[in-house]
Write a protein that holds these residues in place. Structure first.
Motif, mmCIF file in Angstrom:
data_model
loop_
_atom_site.group_PDB
_atom_site.id
_atom_site.type_symbol
_atom_site.label_atom_id
_atom_site.label_comp_id
_atom_site.label_asym_id
_atom_site.label_seq_id
_atom_site.Cartn_x
_atom_site.Cartn_y
_atom_site.Cartn_z
ATOM 1 N N MET A 1 -12.393 6.960 -69.981
ATOM 2 C CA MET A 1 -11.540 8.126 -69.846
ATOM 3 C C MET A 1 -11.939 8.911 -68.588
ATOM 4 S SD MET A 1 -9.155 10.098 -71.292
ATOM 5 C CE MET A 1 -9.145 9.637 -73.016
ATOM 6 N N LEU A 2 -10.961 9.227 -67.766
ATOM 7 C CA LEU A 2 -11.161 10.107 -66.616
ATOM 8 C C LEU A 2 -10.595 11.466 -66.985
ATOM 9 C CD1 LEU A 2 -11.794 10.744 -63.612
ATOM 10 C CD2 LEU A 2 -9.502 9.867 -63.074
ATOM 11 N N ARG A 3 -11.418 12.484 -66.896
ATOM 12 C CA ARG A 3 -10.984 13.843 -67.200
ATOM 13 C C ARG A 3 -10.916 14.634 -65.889
ATOM 14 N NH1 ARG A 3 -14.255 11.971 -71.044
ATOM 15 N NH2 ARG A 3 -16.047 12.509 -69.739
ATOM 16 N N ILE A 4 -9.711 15.058 -65.525
ATOM 17 C CA ILE A 4 -9.503 15.795 -64.278
ATOM 18 C C ILE A 4 -9.357 17.269 -64.630
ATOM 19 C CG2 ILE A 4 -8.091 16.019 -62.215
ATOM 20 C CD1 ILE A 4 -7.171 13.165 -62.598
ATOM 21 N N HIS A 5 -10.265 18.082 -64.092
ATOM 22 C CA HIS A 5 -10.322 19.505 -64.429
ATOM 23 C C HIS A 5 -9.602 20.332 -63.359
ATOM 24 C CE1 HIS A 5 -13.493 18.991 -67.607
ATOM 25 N NE2 HIS A 5 -13.677 17.870 -66.924
ATOM 26 N N PHE A 6 -8.644 21.134 -63.823
ATOM 27 C CA PHE A 6 -7.819 21.953 -62.936
ATOM 28 C C PHE A 6 -8.207 23.430 -63.040
ATOM 29 C CE2 PHE A 6 -5.375 18.171 -63.394
ATOM 30 C CZ PHE A 6 -4.487 18.092 -62.334
ATOM 31 N N THR A 7 -8.115 24.113 -61.921
ATOM 32 C CA THR A 7 -8.139 25.578 -61.898
ATOM 33 C C THR A 7 -6.704 26.037 -61.629
ATOM 34 O OG1 THR A 7 -8.510 25.709 -59.514
ATOM 35 C CG2 THR A 7 -10.466 25.530 -60.925
ATOM 36 N N THR A 8 -6.491 27.335 -61.688
ATOM 37 C CA THR A 8 -5.158 27.866 -61.369
ATOM 38 C C THR A 8 -4.749 27.471 -59.953
ATOM 39 O OG1 THR A 8 -5.515 29.741 -62.850
ATOM 40 C CG2 THR A 8 -3.772 29.965 -61.208
ATOM 41 N N GLU A 9 -5.720 27.495 -59.038
ATOM 42 C CA GLU A 9 -5.438 27.116 -57.652
ATOM 43 C C GLU A 9 -5.067 25.639 -57.561
ATOM 44 O OE1 GLU A 9 -8.680 27.898 -55.056
ATOM 45 O OE2 GLU A 9 -7.445 27.853 -53.241
ATOM 46 N N ASP A 10 -5.719 24.791 -58.368
ATOM 47 C CA ASP A 10 -5.401 23.364 -58.350
ATOM 48 C C ASP A 10 -3.978 23.108 -58.829
ATOM 49 O OD1 ASP A 10 -7.931 22.324 -57.467
ATOM 50 O OD2 ASP A 10 -8.735 22.828 -59.433
ATOM 51 N N VAL A 189 -7.226 20.432 -68.579
ATOM 52 C CA VAL A 189 -7.746 19.103 -68.267
ATOM 53 C C VAL A 189 -6.649 18.056 -68.434
ATOM 54 C CG1 VAL A 189 -9.444 17.326 -68.894
ATOM 55 C CG2 VAL A 189 -10.080 19.751 -69.005
ATOM 56 N N LEU A 190 -6.547 17.145 -67.456
ATOM 57 C CA LEU A 190 -5.668 15.989 -67.562
ATOM 58 C C LEU A 190 -6.524 14.796 -67.948
ATOM 59 C CD1 LEU A 190 -2.775 14.840 -67.112
ATOM 60 C CD2 LEU A 190 -3.502 14.255 -64.779
ATOM 61 N N GLU A 191 -6.288 14.258 -69.145
ATOM 62 C CA GLU A 191 -7.036 13.102 -69.624
ATOM 63 C C GLU A 191 -6.292 11.830 -69.220
ATOM 64 O OE1 GLU A 191 -7.488 13.596 -73.828
ATOM 65 O OE2 GLU A 191 -9.091 15.086 -73.609
ATOM 66 N N VAL A 192 -6.999 10.932 -68.554
ATOM 67 C CA VAL A 192 -6.383 9.747 -67.974
ATOM 68 C C VAL A 192 -7.035 8.499 -68.560
ATOM 69 C CG1 VAL A 192 -5.871 8.507 -65.839
ATOM 70 C CG2 VAL A 192 -5.974 11.013 -65.833
ATOM 71 N N GLU A 193 -6.220 7.614 -69.126
ATOM 72 C CA GLU A 193 -6.729 6.322 -69.593
ATOM 73 C C GLU A 193 -7.098 5.501 -68.371
ATOM 74 O OE1 GLU A 193 -7.376 5.343 -72.564
ATOM 75 O OE2 GLU A 193 -6.527 7.061 -73.641
ATOM 76 N N TYR A 194 -8.362 5.148 -68.267
ATOM 77 C CA TYR A 194 -8.855 4.494 -67.062
ATOM 78 C C TYR A 194 -9.377 3.111 -67.397
ATOM 79 C CZ TYR A 194 -10.127 5.269 -62.147
ATOM 80 O OH TYR A 194 -10.167 5.249 -60.777
ATOM 81 N N GLY A 195 -9.225 2.178 -66.474
ATOM 82 C CA GLY A 195 -9.634 0.800 -66.701
ATOM 83 C C GLY A 195 -11.140 0.631 -66.764
ATOM 84 N N GLY A 196 -11.565 -0.454 -67.425
ATOM 85 C CA GLY A 196 -12.978 -0.819 -67.445
ATOM 86 C C GLY A 196 -13.855 0.056 -68.305
ATOM 87 N N GLY A 197 -13.248 0.890 -69.166
ATOM 88 C CA GLY A 197 -14.050 1.732 -70.032
ATOM 89 C C GLY A 197 -14.804 2.832 -69.311
ATOM 90 N N LEU A 198 -14.384 3.155 -68.097
ATOM 91 C CA LEU A 198 -15.065 4.183 -67.312
ATOM 92 C C LEU A 198 -14.921 5.544 -67.980
ATOM 93 C CD1 LEU A 198 -16.500 4.576 -64.517
ATOM 94 C CD2 LEU A 198 -14.274 5.299 -63.663
ATOM 95 N N ASP A 199 -16.001 6.333 -67.964
ATOM 96 C CA ASP A 199 -15.971 7.668 -68.541
ATOM 97 C C ASP A 199 -16.590 8.632 -67.539
ATOM 98 O OD1 ASP A 199 -15.523 9.190 -71.248
ATOM 99 O OD2 ASP A 199 -17.429 9.911 -70.448
#
Length: 336
Positions: A1-10, A189-199
């Motif tokens: 899982m890739l977790r992309i963290h956003f701020t208001t500016e992002d 947070v945008l949770e992204v299903e990522y290949g190879g079991g990456l966290d």
């Protein structure tokens, strides 16, 4: 899982690429050649690509150079998909040539941690050897990517039309919330299903995120491994609804030609619903629906369910028809 963290500016700086990125598409297409995943969805391209690779005698270079550099693994070197490629193939290839040798050696070393790489791959740090790689990438692109340029752009145009409406009606959060099923928006947070079991976690830190719709990306999005690079996320657009079984060619063609229907086709250029078409062309909504049905059956538009409406966008064939010269277009209309 890739977790992309956003701020208001992002959120304010999140944007959507309006054209395919040629180097990311090279990478994703090489993954398609090495995997059964997505084979059916890209069956025609796979057949054409294998034929082109054979005809242009690229087989050895693809197998010995490109496959080892772009493996179906949890990692491939970031320098192969530079941000400059969004401005076109030439800009991207120039950026590969300009990559500092130390970075090339470092990223090849990272690749060696996830798969066996040929010993001479470290020679890519040499500018002359990297120039040879760039020449192969250009030949590969010309052979198997460029012939599909219209289809790729049509897919991106359709995705931009859908996501643009999300952005218009609900802002960046609605845009991110519509990227299902491979991604889930759980603010901030945008949770992204990522290949190879990456966290891992990616903190944007005010830089924003560039979303890149991809023709060849399959199921799982892809991002840079290096969190210090400009944040991007390559992802597969939502598929269009399957086209109905085509009518006999003569019936479809005779139903297609006509001034009103041509106006409907032009209105769909940037995406439109039946009610929007009806207002633009001055027909009833039912009449607009009839015209879009004929255009869809003829393979000139695709229709996508969007909330409580249906959004129509051009197919490559429809886009090609609109690019005809005025004389050719008048000829078509005169035969209606």
């Amino acid at each position: 899982m890739l977790r992309i963290h956003f701020t208001t500016e992002d959120l304010a700086r999140t944007r959507l690429a309006v054209r395919p990125d040629p180097l990311w598409e090279i990478a994703a297409s090489l993954h398609r050649l090495q995997s059964q995943l997505g084979r059916c969805a890209h069956a025609a391209w796979y057949r054409d690509a294998r034929e082109a690779i054979t005809t242009r005698k690229l087989g050895a270079e693809v197998r010995k150079l490109l496959f080892p550099l772009f493996p179906r693994a949890t990692y491939f070197p970031d320098f192969l998909t530079p941000a400059e490629a969004r401005h076109g193939l030439d800009s991207g290839l120039d950026a590969i040539l300009d990559t500092p040798p130390s970075r090339v050696r470092h990223e090849i070393g990272l690749l060696a941690q996830v798969r066996t790489v040929p010993a001479d791959m470290y020679r890519l740090a040499d500018n002359d050897v990297r120039a040879d790689l760039v020449a192969v990438l250009r030949k590969y692109h010309n052979a198997v990517i460029a012939p599909y340029a219209d289809r790729m752009q049509a897919r991106v145009d359709a995705e931009c039309a859908r996501r643009g409406r999300d952005l218009l009606h609900g802002g960046a959060e609605a845009l991110l919330g519509g990227l299902k099923p491979a991604m889930r928006w759980k603010a901030p947070v945008l949770e992204v299903e990522y290949g190879g079991g990456l966290d891992r976690d990616l903190h944007l830190g005010g830089r924003g995120l560039l979303l890149i719709p991809s023709y060849f990306c399959w199921q799982k999005p892809v991002s840079y491994a290096d969190p210090d690079l400009p944040p991007v996320l390559l992802y597969p657009p939502a598929p269009s609804a399957p086209a109905p079984r085509p009518r006999p060619a003569e019936a479809s063609l005779s139903a297609l030609l006509g001034r009103t229907r041509a106006a409907v086709l032009r209105t769909v250029t940037h995406g439109a619903t039946n009610s929007e078409i009806a207002r633009a062309v001055s027909v009833s909504t039912a009449n607009a629906s009839h015209h879009t049905t004929v255009l869809r059956d003829s393979g000139l538009i695709a229709s996508h369910r969007h909330a409580n409406t249906v959004l129509h966008t051009l197919t490559p064939a429809g886009a090609a028809l609109l690019r005809l010269s005025d004389q050719d277009r008048r000829s078509i209309l005169q035969n209606s």
